[in-house]
Design a protein around this motif. Structure first.
Motif, PDB file in Angstrom:
ATOM      1  N   ARG A   1       0.830  -1.201   0.000  1.00 50.23           N
ATOM      2  CA  ARG A   1       0.000   0.000   0.000  1.00 50.23           C
ATOM      3  C   ARG A   1       0.868   1.257   0.000  1.00 50.23           C
ATOM      4  O   ARG A   1       0.621   2.210  -0.746  1.00 50.23           O
ATOM      5  CB  ARG A   1      -0.937  -0.021   1.212  1.00 50.23           C
ATOM      6  CG  ARG A   1      -1.916   1.131   1.245  1.00 50.23           C
ATOM      7  CD  ARG A   1      -2.917   0.921   2.362  1.00 50.23           C
ATOM      8  NE  ARG A   1      -3.754  -0.234   2.086  1.00 50.23           N
ATOM      9  CZ  ARG A   1      -4.809  -0.216   1.311  1.00 50.23           C
ATOM     10  NH1 ARG A   1      -5.177   0.901   0.715  1.00 50.23           N
ATOM     11  NH2 ARG A   1      -5.530  -1.296   1.126  1.00 50.23           N
ATOM     12  N   LEU A   2       1.914   1.250   0.833  1.00 52.63           N
ATOM     13  CA  LEU A   2       2.808   2.399   0.889  1.00 52.63           C
ATOM     14  C   LEU A   2       3.624   2.520  -0.400  1.00 52.63           C
ATOM     15  O   LEU A   2       3.838   3.625  -0.910  1.00 52.63           O
ATOM     16  CB  LEU A   2       3.742   2.274   2.099  1.00 52.63           C
ATOM     17  CG  LEU A   2       3.084   2.363   3.478  1.00 52.63           C
ATOM     18  CD1 LEU A   2       4.118   2.138   4.568  1.00 52.63           C
ATOM     19  CD2 LEU A   2       2.414   3.719   3.661  1.00 52.63           C
ATOM     20  N   GLU A   3       4.084   1.380  -0.914  1.00 50.89           N
ATOM     21  CA  GLU A   3       4.884   1.403  -2.141  1.00 50.89           C
ATOM     22  C   GLU A   3       4.073   1.929  -3.325  1.00 50.89           C
ATOM     23  O   GLU A   3       4.562   2.751  -4.115  1.00 50.89           O
ATOM     24  CB  GLU A   3       5.416   0.005  -2.463  1.00 50.89           C
ATOM     25  CG  GLU A   3       6.205  -0.053  -3.762  1.00 50.89           C
ATOM     26  CD  GLU A   3       6.700  -1.442  -4.105  1.00 50.89           C
ATOM     27  OE1 GLU A   3       6.920  -1.727  -5.303  1.00 50.89           O
ATOM     28  OE2 GLU A   3       6.876  -2.260  -3.177  1.00 50.89           O
ATOM     29  N   ILE A   4       2.831   1.456  -3.464  1.00 54.63           N
ATOM     30  CA  ILE A   4       2.001   1.886  -4.588  1.00 54.63           C
ATOM     31  C   ILE A   4       1.687   3.374  -4.475  1.00 54.63           C
ATOM     32  O   ILE A   4       1.748   4.117  -5.467  1.00 54.63           O
ATOM     33  CB  ILE A   4       0.712   1.053  -4.646  1.00 54.63           C
ATOM     34  CG1 ILE A   4       1.038  -0.411  -4.955  1.00 54.63           C
ATOM     35  CG2 ILE A   4      -0.248   1.611  -5.696  1.00 54.63           C
ATOM     36  CD1 ILE A   4      -0.142  -1.350  -4.816  1.00 54.63           C
ATOM     37  N   THR A   5       1.362   3.822  -3.268  1.00 51.55           N
ATOM     38  CA  THR A   5       1.081   5.243  -3.068  1.00 51.55           C
ATOM     39  C   THR A   5       2.289   6.088  -3.428  1.00 51.55           C
ATOM     40  O   THR A   5       2.168   7.124  -4.104  1.00 51.55           O
ATOM     41  CB  THR A   5       0.672   5.504  -1.611  1.00 51.55           C
ATOM     42  OG1 THR A   5      -0.509   4.749  -1.297  1.00 51.55           O
ATOM     43  CG2 THR A   5       0.381   6.980  -1.380  1.00 51.55           C
ATOM     44  N   ALA A   6       3.496   5.650  -2.999  1.00 51.57           N
ATOM     45  CA  ALA A   6       4.717   6.400  -3.298  1.00 51.57           C
ATOM     46  C   ALA A   6       5.001   6.426  -4.799  1.00 51.57           C
ATOM     47  O   ALA A   6       5.363   7.473  -5.359  1.00 51.57           O
ATOM     48  CB  ALA A   6       5.897   5.784  -2.548  1.00 51.57           C
ATOM     49  N   ARG A   7       4.829   5.283  -5.463  1.00 50.22           N
ATOM     50  CA  ARG A   7       5.085   5.235  -6.907  1.00 50.22           C
ATOM     51  C   ARG A   7       4.075   6.068  -7.685  1.00 50.22           C
ATOM     52  O   ARG A   7       4.421   6.716  -8.668  1.00 50.22           O
ATOM     53  CB  ARG A   7       5.060   3.784  -7.401  1.00 50.22           C
ATOM     54  CG  ARG A   7       6.314   3.005  -7.055  1.00 50.22           C
ATOM     55  CD  ARG A   7       6.303   1.615  -7.658  1.00 50.22           C
ATOM     56  NE  ARG A   7       6.223   1.640  -9.115  1.00 50.22           N
ATOM     57  CZ  ARG A   7       6.204   0.546  -9.860  1.00 50.22           C
ATOM     58  NH1 ARG A   7       6.270  -0.650  -9.288  1.00 50.22           N
ATOM     59  NH2 ARG A   7       6.134   0.625 -11.180  1.00 50.22           N
ATOM     60  N   ASN A   8       2.832   6.076  -7.241  1.00 50.89           N
ATOM     61  CA  ASN A   8       1.819   6.877  -7.918  1.00 50.89           C
ATOM     62  C   ASN A   8       2.083   8.371  -7.752  1.00 50.89           C
ATOM     63  O   ASN A   8       1.856   9.164  -8.674  1.00 50.89           O
ATOM     64  CB  ASN A   8       0.426   6.518  -7.407  1.00 50.89           C
ATOM     65  CG  ASN A   8      -0.014   5.135  -7.851  1.00 50.89           C
ATOM     66  OD1 ASN A   8       0.669   4.478  -8.632  1.00 50.89           O
ATOM     67  ND2 ASN A   8      -1.144   4.683  -7.343  1.00 50.89           N
ATOM     68  N   LYS A   9       2.577   8.766  -6.574  1.00 48.84           N
ATOM     69  CA  LYS A   9       2.943  10.168  -6.370  1.00 48.84           C
ATOM     70  C   LYS A   9       4.146  10.536  -7.219  1.00 48.84           C
ATOM     71  O   LYS A   9       4.218  11.630  -7.789  1.00 48.84           O
ATOM     72  CB  LYS A   9       3.244  10.419  -4.887  1.00 48.84           C
ATOM     73  CG  LYS A   9       2.013  10.479  -4.001  1.00 48.84           C
ATOM     74  CD  LYS A   9       2.392  10.817  -2.575  1.00 48.84           C
ATOM     75  CE  LYS A   9       1.145  10.947  -1.702  1.00 48.84           C
ATOM     76  NZ  LYS A   9       1.497  11.264  -0.283  1.00 48.84           N
ATOM     77  N   GLU A  10       5.102   9.614  -7.295  1.00 51.49           N
ATOM     78  CA  GLU A  10       6.298   9.848  -8.097  1.00 51.49           C
ATOM     79  C   GLU A  10       5.942  10.015  -9.572  1.00 51.49           C
ATOM     80  O   GLU A  10       6.584  10.776 -10.300  1.00 51.49           O
ATOM     81  CB  GLU A  10       7.274   8.686  -7.916  1.00 51.49           C
ATOM     82  CG  GLU A  10       8.637   8.891  -8.536  1.00 51.49           C
ATOM     83  CD  GLU A  10       9.562   7.718  -8.304  1.00 51.49           C
ATOM     84  OE1 GLU A  10      10.650   7.699  -8.909  1.00 51.49           O
ATOM     85  OE2 GLU A  10       9.192   6.811  -7.516  1.00 51.49           O
TER      86      GLU A  10
END
Length: 447
Positions: free
Chosen positions: A271-280
């Motif tokens: 969940r944290l990884e996907i959120t970070a990649r989507n923000k990136e």
């Protein structure tokens, strides 16, 4: 409260806050992101007049958020979900003397009112979904040219047509077949097509150490060359095949592990990884995550539980633990698929045993459930049993000539070299598509 906002997304456009641009649902929304109106006039009038130091909504907001963030144990809250789990008395204990019990109730009611699901018809949900999809395609995260699709193409045009575009986002698709039939080839092909056709990156969870980055690059290279109908020096959309292959590899994250416990922990971390990649993806050329692949879902389960069931004294407890683990995995995958609009593709193995041969049949033998709790689908057995078969929305069975688990013959009476069968789908009837494995991945065989 938690059950309400955790299980559903707000469907209407005016309540878009339930799922923000990064795919975060209302349950996981940070309290610091709540509108300031929630904290306005929160105090009773007579208390507001006597507490000049916290009269302003901004001061009150900061003090409430600080107290909730610094609280200990189950009283600590940084998200809406965590706040709505706290009882009124516990919340009063944390926020005393800022708020009274009545003011605590008012705060909870306002937070719930801002985040809870509003009843809406199927027509409203459909229109809202189409509207969000159109907005995404017109201008996504500052990249007007980036096109998103609600489906991930399989690379097999006939299969895509049956599935109305490919594997659906927001749901789980299972790919089943014996070793060597092309399951991992298809999984890698999906990563390539997600990046090049659907505008999305991928996360590849490798539980069997089968992922070949060389093969992944080869599929990307050869598919881009074929689309150009030229040599390796041709350019597509200003990029060479090598550039496209590097672009695909850059947008695939790989995770490897062996145990069921590690799988469950990884799904929580995603969940944290996907959120970070989507923000990136909003600020650079990387792609937001649209595809999650697990190859395979059966491997860790078999290692951890099927070995345990070899002893009759432990088989009962092992079966219960196995079923519980599968339900946890399925629940987490469904939540990720829904919250982030992912296409979740899980590779499954075939079972051992679970069928009778002709000699046994002539001798009056009967079908016996195999030792690994696999389910029987005609002459084909898929791992993980009945606890898993209801967790997937789409099931694709891959077969080839030498497959002893062969499910059925082709419609003309002959068996194709390899066949992809739609065994379960919400949008398609049962159908067969013949394919072969080439340097481009899985390619359809022309009749």
């Amino acid at each position: 409260y938690d059950a309400v906002i955790h299980c559903y997304r707000l469907p209407t456009m005016e309540h878009q806050t339930a799922v923000d641009g990064n795919g975060t649902t209302a349950a996981h929304r940070l309290l610091s992101d709540l509108p300031s109106s929630i904290f306005e006039n929160l105090l009773s009038p007579h208390r507001a007049n006597s507490n000049n130091q916290i009269t302003t909504s901004n001061n009150l907001r900061q003090q409430i958020l600080s107290k909730l963030s610094l609280a200990e144990g189950n009283d600590k809250a940084d998200t809406v979900r965590e706040l709505l789990k706290i009882s009124e008395t516990a919340l009063l204990r944390v926020l005393d003397p800022l708020l009274t019990i009545l003011e605590c109730r008012r705060l909870i009611a306002r937070v719930h009112g801002a985040c809870a699901v509003r009843p809406c018809s199927a027509l409203q949900v459909s229109r809202s979904t189409r509207s969000r999809s159109d907005n995404d395609n017109n201008s996504v995260s500052g990249h007007p040219s980036r096109q998103f699709s609600e489906k991930i193409s399989t690379g097999l045009s006939a299969l895509d047509n049956y599935l109305r575009g490919g594997f659906a986002t927001g749901s789980i698709t299972e790919v089943v077949g014996r070793a060597g039939v092309g399951k991992t080839h298809l999984a890698q092909q999906l990563c390539v097509l997600a990046a090049t056709m659907s505008g999305g990156g991928a996360i590849f969870i490798d539980t069997e150490n089968k992922l070949s980055l060389v093969r992944l690059e080869e599929i990307a290279l050869n598919r881009s060359r074929r689309q150009n109908n030229g040599s390796s020096g041709d350019v597509q959309d200003g990029r060479s095949p090598n550039d496209i292959a590097n672009y695909v590899l850059e947008n695939v994250t790989v995770r490897s592990f062996l145990s069921t416990k590690e799988l469950l922990e990884t799904l929580d971390e995603l969940r944290l990884e996907i959120t970070a990649r989507n923000k990136e993806a909003e600020t650079n050329n990387r792609l937001p995550v649209r595809l999650l692949v697990i190859d395979s879902i059966a491997a860790p389960i078999r290692r951890d539980f099927d070995m345990m069931s070899s002893s009759s004294s432990r088989s009962s407890s092992s079966a219960a633990q196995r079923a519980a683990a599968l339900l946890q995995i399925a629940s987490k995958l469904k939540q990720l698929a829904s919250d982030f609009n992912l296409a979740v593709v899980v590779i499954n193995q075939v079972g051992v045993g679970g069928h009778i041969n002709k000699q046994q049949q002539q001798q009056g033998g009967s079908f016996r459930r195999n030792d690994t709790l696999d389910i029987r689908d005609g002459e084909f057995t898929a791992s993980l049993g009945t606890a898993w078969q209801y967790c997937v929305s789409t099931k694709i069975v891959l077969e080839h000539d030498d497959d002893p688990h062969k499910q059925s013959l082709h419609h003309n009476g002959n068996v194709g070299a390899r066949t992809a069968t739609i065994a379960k789908s919400l949008v398609s009837r049962r159908a067969h598509v013949e394919f072969q494995v080439t340097d481009e991945g899985l390619c359809e065989v022309s009749n």
